[in-house]
Design an enzyme around this catalytic site. Structure first.
Site, PDB file in Angstrom:
ATOM      1  N   ASP A 215       0.888  -1.222   0.164  1.00 54.35           N
ATOM      2  CA  ASP A 215       0.360  -0.420  -0.241  1.00 54.35           C
ATOM      3  C   ASP A 215       0.925   1.507   0.386  1.00 54.35           C
ATOM      4  O   ASP A 215       0.358   2.439  -0.147  1.00 54.35           O
ATOM      5  CB  ASP A 215      -0.764  -0.363   1.013  1.00 54.35           C
ATOM      6  CG  ASP A 215      -2.005   0.768   0.475  1.00 54.35           C
ATOM      7  OD1 ASP A 215      -2.526   0.630  -0.483  1.00 54.35           O
ATOM      8  OD2 ASP A 215      -2.629   1.401   1.088  1.00 54.35           O
TER       9      ASP A 215
ATOM     10  N   GLU B 277       0.231  11.159   5.065  1.00 55.52           N
ATOM     11  CA  GLU B 277       0.198   9.234   5.444  1.00 55.52           C
ATOM     12  C   GLU B 277       1.138   8.709   4.813  1.00 55.52           C
ATOM     13  O   GLU B 277       1.831   7.720   5.506  1.00 55.52           O
ATOM     14  CB  GLU B 277      -0.791   8.895   4.285  1.00 55.52           C
ATOM     15  CG  GLU B 277      -1.659   7.397   4.282  1.00 55.52           C
ATOM     16  CD  GLU B 277      -3.443   7.724   3.457  1.00 55.52           C
ATOM     17  OE1 GLU B 277      -3.548   8.226   4.239  1.00 55.52           O
ATOM     18  OE2 GLU B 277      -3.228   7.074   2.066  1.00 55.52           O
TER      19      GLU B 277
ATOM     20  N   GLU C  55     -11.372   5.708  -2.262  1.00 51.75           N
ATOM     21  CA  GLU C  55     -11.356   6.486  -1.101  1.00 51.75           C
ATOM     22  C   GLU C  55     -12.255   5.971  -0.066  1.00 51.75           C
ATOM     23  O   GLU C  55     -12.543   5.302   0.697  1.00 51.75           O
ATOM     24  CB  GLU C  55     -11.693   7.868  -0.931  1.00 51.75           C
ATOM     25  CG  GLU C  55      -9.993   8.683  -1.858  1.00 51.75           C
ATOM     26  CD  GLU C  55      -9.446   8.953  -0.983  1.00 51.75           C
ATOM     27  OE1 GLU C  55      -8.575   7.157  -0.166  1.00 51.75           O
ATOM     28  OE2 GLU C  55      -8.221   9.726  -0.387  1.00 51.75           O
TER      29      GLU C  55
ATOM     30  N   GLU D  91      -9.568  -3.675  -6.212  1.00 48.92           N
ATOM     31  CA  GLU D  91      -9.801  -2.990  -5.001  1.00 48.92           C
ATOM     32  C   GLU D  91      -9.262  -4.826  -4.553  1.00 48.92           C
ATOM     33  O   GLU D  91      -9.155  -5.031  -3.425  1.00 48.92           O
ATOM     34  CB  GLU D  91     -10.308  -2.679  -4.579  1.00 48.92           C
ATOM     35  CG  GLU D  91     -10.208  -0.612  -4.249  1.00 48.92           C
ATOM     36  CD  GLU D  91      -9.542  -0.315  -3.451  1.00 48.92           C
ATOM     37  OE1 GLU D  91      -9.206  -1.046  -2.587  1.00 48.92           O
ATOM     38  OE2 GLU D  91      -8.456   0.963  -3.652  1.00 48.92           O
TER      39      GLU D  91
HETATM   40  C1  HMH Z   1      -5.486   0.251  -2.340  1.00 48.60           C
HETATM   41  N1  HMH Z   1      -6.671   1.379  -1.824  1.00 48.60           N
HETATM   42  C2  HMH Z   1      -6.223   1.421  -1.912  1.00 48.60           C
HETATM   43  N2  HMH Z   1      -4.069   1.995  -0.777  1.00 48.60           N
HETATM   44  C3  HMH Z   1      -4.957   2.698  -0.351  1.00 48.60           C
HETATM   45  N3  HMH Z   1      -4.698   3.465   0.507  1.00 48.60           N
HETATM   46  C4  HMH Z   1      -6.689   3.342  -0.671  1.00 48.60           C
HETATM   47  C5  HMH Z   1      -7.348   2.912  -1.801  1.00 48.60           C
HETATM   48  C6  HMH Z   1      -6.818   4.722  -0.126  1.00 48.60           C
HETATM   49  O1  HMH Z   1      -6.564   5.690  -0.317  1.00 48.60           O
END
Ligand code: HMH
Length: 222
Positions: free
Chosen positions: A47, A88, A141, A211
């Protein structure tokens, strides 16, 4: 139903896929406390790579909002999101250190991540449509918001050491931000041409599919 936005209509139509993305076994394993920490570490490293690609995508949306939007507040909402991404990235580094996850070499994106980042890139081009891109942005999001909010519910048994992660995306503040994005997307979709509508719906489905693949990848570690 008269006041229902386009997005809610689409979410009803594609309910199964939406639930698949927001109540994925990876998320359910966090909320019932059975998560395998190695899956969490895979997710964390991957991520971080995704969020780094997400920054230029959001930057491209700021450019599009500035050029094309009929409402000045769009740019401010997106800029707020961008500011949160700055935070973040720092959080990812701190969290990775805590779990002993190496974020520098040799961390490489797994295939589903690569494909997701490539999709983001296709939406970053100057030719990509603002309405389509903002719809995708909302979906990206919103999936995280809904997923992680589930891990904070009264019945959840989320391990305490994962609570902070869930709070990042599951918080009320993040929910409000997602609501603002949904508002923008719905406003644009209301005025969109048939061609734009079609493309935006496909973009929404594409996000949901990516996702699901991203959670699958985190879960299986590959
Ligand atoms: C895969 N989808 C993914 N990572 C993230 N950080 C977000 C959405 C949301 O910002």
């Amino acid at each position: 139903m008269e006041n229902e936005g386009v997005i809610d209509t689409w979410l009803r139509k594609h309910r199964l896929l939406y639930v698949g993305a927001t109540k994925h076994p990876f998320i359910l394993s966090i909320s019932d406390g059975t998560i395998d920490i190695s899956s969490f570490k895979t997710w964390l490293g991957q991520d971080y790579i995704f969020v780094r690609a997400f920054v230029p995508f959001v930057a491209s949306l700021i450019v599009k909002a500035w050029k094309e939007s009929d409402d000045r507040s769009d740019m401010e909402v997106i800029l707020g999101g961008m500011a949160a991404l700055n935070d973040e990235l720092e959080w990812f580094k701190k969290e990775a250190f805590k779990w002993g996850v190496q974020l520098s070499h040799p961390l490489l994106p797994h295939k589903p991540n690569q494909e997701y980042c490539r999709f983001l890139e296709s939406l970053m081009s100057v030719e990509a449509n603002y309405t389509v891109a903002i719809t995708a942005f909302w979906a990206i999001e919103a999936v995280y918001q809904e997923s992680f909010a589930l891990c904070l519910g009264d019945e959840s048994r989320t391990p305490p050491e994962l609570k902070e992660t869930c709070q990042r995306w599951g918080s009320e503040a993040f929910a409000k931000y997602c609501c603002s994005l949904k508002h923008i997307a719905n406003r644009r979709l209301k005025q969109a041409s048939d061609d734009e509508l079609k493309k935006a719906e496909v973009a929404l489905l594409t996000v949901l599919e990516h996702e699901v693949e991203f959670w699958n990848m985190s879960r299986s570690g590959s």
